[in-house]
Design a protein around this motif. Structure first.
Motif, PDB file in Angstrom:
ATOM      1  N   THR A 138      -9.687  10.788  -9.789  1.00  0.00           N
ATOM      2  CA  THR A 138      -8.588  10.617  -8.855  1.00  0.00           C
ATOM      3  C   THR A 138      -8.889  10.470  -7.587  1.00  0.00           C
ATOM      4  O   THR A 138      -9.860  11.003  -6.817  1.00  0.00           O
ATOM      5  N   ILE A 139      -8.169   9.306  -6.875  1.00  0.00           N
ATOM      6  CA  ILE A 139      -8.209   9.169  -5.195  1.00  0.00           C
ATOM      7  C   ILE A 139      -6.720   9.375  -4.850  1.00  0.00           C
ATOM      8  O   ILE A 139      -6.069   9.202  -5.693  1.00  0.00           O
ATOM      9  N   CYS A 140      -6.913   9.293  -3.468  1.00  0.00           N
ATOM     10  CA  CYS A 140      -5.532   9.327  -2.802  1.00  0.00           C
ATOM     11  C   CYS A 140      -5.385   8.099  -2.131  1.00  0.00           C
ATOM     12  O   CYS A 140      -6.072   7.462  -1.569  1.00  0.00           O
ATOM     13  N   ILE A 141      -4.209   7.525  -2.375  1.00  0.00           N
ATOM     14  CA  ILE A 141      -3.807   6.162  -1.825  1.00  0.00           C
ATOM     15  C   ILE A 141      -2.767   6.488  -0.723  1.00  0.00           C
ATOM     16  O   ILE A 141      -1.701   6.947  -0.988  1.00  0.00           O
ATOM     17  N   PRO A 142      -3.084   6.086   0.676  1.00  0.00           N
ATOM     18  CA  PRO A 142      -2.099   6.399   1.614  1.00  0.00           C
ATOM     19  C   PRO A 142      -0.791   5.521   1.621  1.00  0.00           C
ATOM     20  O   PRO A 142      -0.808   4.352   1.267  1.00  0.00           O
ATOM     21  N   ARG A 143       0.271   6.358   1.947  1.00  0.00           N
ATOM     22  CA  ARG A 143       1.579   5.463   1.844  1.00  0.00           C
ATOM     23  C   ARG A 143       1.695   4.878   3.136  1.00  0.00           C
ATOM     24  O   ARG A 143       1.480   5.292   4.226  1.00  0.00           O
ATOM     25  N   VAL A 144       2.377   3.634   3.070  1.00  0.00           N
ATOM     26  CA  VAL A 144       2.404   2.865   4.404  1.00  0.00           C
ATOM     27  C   VAL A 144       3.865   2.964   4.886  1.00  0.00           C
ATOM     28  O   VAL A 144       4.965   3.415   4.280  1.00  0.00           O
ATOM     29  N   THR A 151      -6.825  16.922  -4.266  1.00  0.00           N
ATOM     30  CA  THR A 151      -5.510  17.301  -3.519  1.00  0.00           C
ATOM     31  C   THR A 151      -5.101  16.362  -2.696  1.00  0.00           C
ATOM     32  O   THR A 151      -6.045  16.280  -1.552  1.00  0.00           O
ATOM     33  N   CYS A 152      -4.189  15.560  -2.590  1.00  0.00           N
ATOM     34  CA  CYS A 152      -3.805  14.614  -1.637  1.00  0.00           C
ATOM     35  C   CYS A 152      -2.893  15.271  -0.623  1.00  0.00           C
ATOM     36  O   CYS A 152      -2.017  16.239  -0.772  1.00  0.00           O
ATOM     37  N   LYS A 153      -3.038  14.680   0.565  1.00  0.00           N
ATOM     38  CA  LYS A 153      -1.913  15.157   1.589  1.00  0.00           C
ATOM     39  C   LYS A 153      -0.770  14.779   1.354  1.00  0.00           C
ATOM     40  O   LYS A 153      -0.319  13.899   0.374  1.00  0.00           O
ATOM     41  N   GLU A 154       0.130  15.200   2.430  1.00  0.00           N
ATOM     42  CA  GLU A 154       1.845  14.748   1.817  1.00  0.00           C
ATOM     43  C   GLU A 154       1.940  13.261   2.194  1.00  0.00           C
ATOM     44  O   GLU A 154       2.953  12.737   1.499  1.00  0.00           O
TER      45      GLU A 154
END
Length: 174
Positions: free
Chosen positions: A168-174, A121-124
């Motif tokens: 699945t991995i989480c990609i941070p948004r810039v 589960t990825c953060k917002e």
């Protein structure tokens, strides 16, 4: 080399009335004649053991009552056995070995050594990314224009050497 004994002679080993009359060095078979005059041959390489009939009855040498035909060179009426018939005793052995190997491969293939991956589960402020074949941490970071350290910080405990395809991995948004 074994020692000689009195039981190594033909009189002791052959049935009564049976005598050895020849040896063929090319085929390594011994030829015997029984009391009736029937010719018998040994298996190749065996001096004694199971004998098989070589041809019809012929009288011993010196007996002038035989006919003009040559039974030593006549064809036998016995049908020849096929290679399948000769190989039948090995069928059970090959079948058992094959079943054993199938069982071993089934046991090895049935046990999985992969670790179950819990759903991510990825953060917002990040988005999920499904790992494809050939992906690496560096290639994913470069493809999304983020530094590698940000990708590793967002996914705690991520082992870049063991990325699971389909994970699945989480990609941070810039």
């Amino acid at each position: 080399m074994g020692r000689w004994s009195q039981y190594d002679e033909d009189e002791e080993r052959l049935p009564e009335g049976m005598q050895r009359i020849g040896y063929d060095a090319d085929t390594q078979t011994y030829t015997f004649r029984d009391a009736d005059g029937t010719i018998w041959e040994s298996a190749p390489g065996n001096r004694y053991g199971q004998l098989h009939r070589a041809n019809a009855t012929i009288p011993p040498y010196g007996d002038d009552t035989h006919d003009a035909t040559d039974p030593l060179h006549s064809t036998s009426n016995k049908p020849s056995t096929s290679w399948r018939h000769e190989m039948m005793p090995l069928l059970n052995w090959f079948l058992l070995v094959g079943l054993f190997l199938l069982f071993v491969f089934w046991v090895i293939g049935g046990t999985t050594f992969t670790k179950r991956v819990d759903p991510v589960t990825c953060k917002e402020d990040s988005s999920p990314y499904k790992i494809k074949s050939g992906d690496s941490c560096w290639a994913i970071a470069e493809g999304h224009h983020i530094p590698l350290e940000s990708l590793l910080h967002e996914n705690h405990g991520l082992d870049c050497d063991k990325l699971a395809v389909g994970g699945t991995i989480c990609i941070p948004r810039v």
